[in-house]
Design an enzyme around this catalytic site. Structure first.
Site, PDB file in Angstrom:
ATOM      1  N   LYS A  52      88.739  35.299 -11.568  1.00  0.00           N
ATOM      2  CA  LYS A  52      89.836  36.225 -11.216  1.00  0.00           C
ATOM      3  C   LYS A  52      89.560  37.597 -11.822  1.00  0.00           C
ATOM      4  CE  LYS A  52      93.685  36.125 -13.806  1.00  0.00           C
ATOM      5  NZ  LYS A  52      94.106  37.395 -14.408  1.00  0.00           N
ATOM      6  N   ASN A  53      89.162  37.631 -13.085  1.00  0.00           N
ATOM      7  CA  ASN A  53      89.060  38.911 -13.795  1.00  0.00           C
ATOM      8  C   ASN A  53      87.793  39.695 -13.476  1.00  0.00           C
ATOM      9  OD1 ASN A  53      91.532  38.391 -14.817  1.00  0.00           O
ATOM     10  ND2 ASN A  53      90.838  37.836 -16.867  1.00  0.00           N
ATOM     11  N   CYS A  97     104.384  42.994 -20.694  1.00  0.00           N
ATOM     12  CA  CYS A  97     104.329  41.653 -20.100  1.00  0.00           C
ATOM     13  C   CYS A  97     104.603  40.657 -21.220  1.00  0.00           C
ATOM     14  CB  CYS A  97     102.994  41.421 -19.404  1.00  0.00           C
ATOM     15  SG  CYS A  97     101.715  40.834 -20.482  1.00  0.00           S
ATOM     16  N   ARG A 121     100.846  46.019 -24.058  1.00  0.00           N
ATOM     17  CA  ARG A 121      99.696  46.291 -23.182  1.00  0.00           C
ATOM     18  C   ARG A 121      99.718  47.693 -22.560  1.00  0.00           C
ATOM     19  NH1 ARG A 121      98.501  41.112 -19.612  1.00  0.00           N
ATOM     20  NH2 ARG A 121      96.430  42.049 -19.494  1.00  0.00           N
ATOM     21  N   ASP A 143      91.871  34.561 -23.858  1.00  0.00           N
ATOM     22  CA  ASP A 143      92.356  33.824 -22.677  1.00  0.00           C
ATOM     23  C   ASP A 143      92.137  32.319 -22.803  1.00  0.00           C
ATOM     24  OD1 ASP A 143      91.552  36.324 -20.130  1.00  0.00           O
ATOM     25  OD2 ASP A 143      93.067  36.216 -21.692  1.00  0.00           O
ATOM     26  N   ARG A 189      98.760  32.259 -10.450  1.00  0.00           N
ATOM     27  CA  ARG A 189      98.147  33.597 -10.491  1.00  0.00           C
ATOM     28  C   ARG A 189      96.661  33.508 -10.798  1.00  0.00           C
ATOM     29  NH1 ARG A 189     101.291  38.062 -13.779  1.00  0.00           N
ATOM     30  NH2 ARG A 189      99.430  39.078 -13.026  1.00  0.00           N
TER      31      ARG A 189
HETATM   32  C1  EPZ Z   1      91.936  41.920 -19.611  1.00  0.00           C
HETATM   33  O1  EPZ Z   1      93.212  42.512 -19.782  1.00  0.00           O
HETATM   34  C2  EPZ Z   1      92.175  40.614 -18.879  1.00  0.00           C
HETATM   35  N1  EPZ Z   1      92.758  40.897 -17.571  1.00  0.00           N
HETATM   36  C3  EPZ Z   1      93.114  39.726 -19.698  1.00  0.00           C
HETATM   37  O2  EPZ Z   1      93.226  38.483 -19.013  1.00  0.00           O
HETATM   38  C4  EPZ Z   1      92.464  39.475 -21.056  1.00  0.00           C
HETATM   39  O3  EPZ Z   1      93.365  38.715 -21.854  1.00  0.00           O
HETATM   40  C5  EPZ Z   1      92.170  40.812 -21.744  1.00  0.00           C
HETATM   41  O4  EPZ Z   1      91.346  41.632 -20.888  1.00  0.00           O
HETATM   42  C6  EPZ Z   1      91.429  40.628 -23.067  1.00  0.00           C
HETATM   43  O5  EPZ Z   1      90.245  39.932 -22.858  1.00  0.00           O
HETATM   44  C7  EPZ Z   1      91.938  41.335 -16.572  1.00  0.00           C
HETATM   45  O6  EPZ Z   1      90.751  41.505 -16.747  1.00  0.00           O
HETATM   46  C8  EPZ Z   1      92.596  41.588 -15.249  1.00  0.00           C
HETATM   47  P1  EPZ Z   1      92.507  44.924 -22.813  1.00  0.00           P
HETATM   48  P2  EPZ Z   1      93.309  44.047 -20.279  1.00  0.00           P
HETATM   49  O7  EPZ Z   1      92.695  46.287 -22.251  1.00  0.00           O
HETATM   50  O8  EPZ Z   1      92.146  44.808 -19.817  1.00  0.00           O
HETATM   51  C9  EPZ Z   1      95.160  47.101 -26.095  1.00  0.00           C
HETATM   52  C10 EPZ Z   1      94.314  36.649 -18.107  1.00  0.00           C
HETATM   53  O9  EPZ Z   1      94.885  35.724 -18.685  1.00  0.00           O
HETATM   54  N2  EPZ Z   1      95.063  48.273 -25.214  1.00  0.00           N
HETATM   55  O10 EPZ Z   1      91.133  44.446 -23.105  1.00  0.00           O
HETATM   56  O11 EPZ Z   1      94.678  44.525 -19.924  1.00  0.00           O
HETATM   57  C11 EPZ Z   1      95.924  45.957 -25.463  1.00  0.00           C
HETATM   58  O12 EPZ Z   1      97.315  46.100 -25.687  1.00  0.00           O
HETATM   59  C12 EPZ Z   1      94.520  38.070 -18.551  1.00  0.00           C
HETATM   60  O13 EPZ Z   1      93.496  36.495 -17.160  1.00  0.00           O
HETATM   61  C13 EPZ Z   1      95.696  49.463 -25.584  1.00  0.00           C
HETATM   62  O14 EPZ Z   1      96.333  49.540 -26.629  1.00  0.00           O
HETATM   63  O15 EPZ Z   1      93.208  43.874 -21.853  1.00  0.00           O
HETATM   64  C14 EPZ Z   1      95.343  44.753 -26.168  1.00  0.00           C
HETATM   65  O16 EPZ Z   1      95.994  44.585 -27.403  1.00  0.00           O
HETATM   66  C15 EPZ Z   1      95.605  38.172 -19.601  1.00  0.00           C
HETATM   67  N3  EPZ Z   1      95.601  50.556 -24.770  1.00  0.00           N
HETATM   68  C16 EPZ Z   1      93.890  45.128 -26.399  1.00  0.00           C
HETATM   69  O17 EPZ Z   1      93.853  46.568 -26.287  1.00  0.00           O
HETATM   70  C17 EPZ Z   1      94.885  50.511 -23.594  1.00  0.00           C
HETATM   71  O18 EPZ Z   1      94.826  51.544 -22.881  1.00  0.00           O
HETATM   72  C18 EPZ Z   1      92.903  44.554 -25.387  1.00  0.00           C
HETATM   73  O19 EPZ Z   1      93.439  44.803 -24.114  1.00  0.00           O
HETATM   74  C19 EPZ Z   1      94.252  49.297 -23.233  1.00  0.00           C
HETATM   75  C20 EPZ Z   1      94.341  48.205 -24.061  1.00  0.00           C
END
Ligand code: EPZ
Length: 418
Positions: A22-23, A117, A122, A305, A397
């Site tokens: 998915k990702n 969420c 996030r 995840d 999802r």
């Molecule tokens: C991706 O989310 C995945 N989703 C998530 O999978 C996964 O849990 C996550 O990466 C971490 O591996 C997709 O790829 C569609 P991040 P993403 O930006 O990109 C903070 C699932 O279950 N952050 O790597 O949204 C954030 O709050 C989903 O399939 C900021 O502060 O995660 C988090 O604490 C859930 N500002 C950390 O960084 C930003 O601009 C990592 O988030 C971006 C992120």
């Protein structure tokens, strides 16, 4: 709302095929915005998030076709809108991934800010900061990100933390920018690598993907390509936790074990016997699992995840385990529900202490987010009696036909459609 009814106690035996990730599929579908040619994508999983993305692209005027299998073609040659509306973004935060491609190819975009969420606030500040560094005039108004740029200019961008979709958005913006862009502190996830491989097939010039420093030399235009989406390492890991929990012998086909090092190592430590080939994983479990400590980390560390799923295995393990969730601030929503099944878990901030119990007992539980749903199914397979998992739209999802795959392995699980 659909539910899953699970009667625990059956061992899992047989083999199933792992779906496309998915990702990886989500950013790859959005990459179709970067060219007027057609992208043909295979091994695209049949998931609600994929349907949502196709709907979002379709609303922009992108021609999306899906066969009865797992092939999707995307043609963005006659766009009618350059925006992602709140109604869709609120159901899927990954919609933010249209921002970079729209800005890169069309010089403008209006994308609803994703709300929070269940697992955390996030924010997308790193996406916005990076696009501004590439020369975009970007501001937030009435809950929308409004971005404009004549032509993006390459820059060196260091994100404050590792962000998967942040890296993907900025990489997709940079491929058509003037000059060179360097993404420092870049995400190294296999899904980021799969996106980069697709972009290179489309004519992009990218080096260093898979490391924390990605170098992109902008080009004038990209062309169409054909690409097979990488296997879903989280789905595969979830099924391995399932056999660890229920016991038995399973084989996962069409897998990518080379992307699952941390998960395979932890599950071996928990007592599974695992052998792998290039694209298959064989796993057996015929004893009570051992408790395993772990902390979630960015790739190649143990995936956040996978946290809820391995916690489910730990609830029936011999011994006590300590889990630390370092990526998201609220990713223990499944704990309350696991307690209803008789688990013994204490939470202190980002740390969970799980004391293994001999047996869980079936109950009605409620899914709160995607991976929490998988965790409850895994626990239900091991619980005595019947477990009813409610609100499984969360599960739909990110898992393609999970109950069908588990039933093919001998699990006693049925979907009750409301
Ligand atoms: C991706 O989310 C995945 N989703 C998530 O999978 C996964 O849990 C996550 O990466 C971490 O591996 C997709 O790829 C569609 P991040 P993403 O930006 O990109 C903070 C699932 O279950 N952050 O790597 O949204 C954030 O709050 C989903 O399939 C900021 O502060 O995660 C988090 O604490 C859930 N500002 C950390 O960084 C930003 O601009 C990592 O988030 C971006 C992120």
């Amino acid at each position: 709302m659909d539910k899953l009814r699970i009667t625990g106690g059956s061992q899992l035996k047989g083999e199933i095929s792992v779906s496309g990730a998915k990702n990886a599929a989500l950013p790859i579908l959005c990459a179709g915005l970067l060219t007027s040619d057609t992208l043909t994508l295979t091994n695209v999983p049949r998931l609600n998030d994929i349907s949502t993305t196709l709907k979002l692209l379709g609303q922009m005027g992108v021609r999306c076709e899906r066969d009865e299998g797992n092939t999707v073609s995307i043609t963005a040659d006659q766009l009618t809108a350059l925006e992602a509306p709140y109604e869709l973004v609120k159901t899927m935060r990954a919609s933010i991934l249209v921002l970079g491609p729209l800005l890169a190819r069309f010089g403008q975009a209006r994308v609803s800010l994703p709300g929070g969420c269940a697992i955390g606030q996030r924010p997308v500040d790193q996406h916005i900061r990076g696009l501004a560094a590439l020369g975009a005039d970007i501001r937030i108004e009435h809950g929308f990100v409004i971005a404009k740029a004549k032509r993006l200019q390459g820059a060196v961008i260091r994100t404050d933390m590792v962000t998967v979709t942040g890296t993907e958005n900025l990489m997709m913006a940079a491929v058509l920018a003037e000059g060179q862009t360097v993404l420092e502190n870049a995400a190294r996830e296999p899904e980021v690598v799969d996106l980069a491989e697709l972009l290179i097939k489309m004519g992009a010039r990218i080096k260093g993907h898979g490391t924390d420093r990605i170098v992109i030399d902008g080009v004038q235009a990209l062309h169409g390509a054909t690409h097979r989406v990488i296997a879903d390492r989280i789905e595969a890991g979830s099924f391995l936790c399932a056999v660890g929990s229920a016991g038995g012998d399973i084989t996962l086909r069409d897998a990518a074990p080379q992307t699952m090092g941390a998960t395979l190592s932890k599950l071996t430590e928990a007592g599974l016997s695992i052998t792998c080939g290039d694209d298959w994983i064989q796993a057996s479990m015929h004893k009570r699992p051992r408790a395993v400590d772990f902390r979630t980390q960015e790739y190649p560390g143990f995936a956040t995840d996978m946290q809820a799923q391995l916690m489910a295995l730990n609830t029936i393990a011999e011994g006590t385990s300590v889990i630390v969730e370092t990526i998201f601030e609220n990713r223990y929503m499944h704990v309350q529900e696991l307690l209803r099944l008789g688990a013994n878990i204490d939470i202190d901030g980002h740390t969970a202490v799980v004391r293994g119990v001999q047996r869980l007992s079936g109950a009605t539980v409620m899914a709160t987010d995607l991976r929490a749903s998988a965790s409850l199914v895994i626990a239900g397979l091991a619980a005595e009696g019947e477990t009813l998992v409610e609100r499984i739209y969360h599960l739909d999802r990110g898992y393609e036909r999970m109950e069908h795959k588990l039933r093919a392995l001998g699990a006693n699980i049925v979907r009750i459609s409301s």
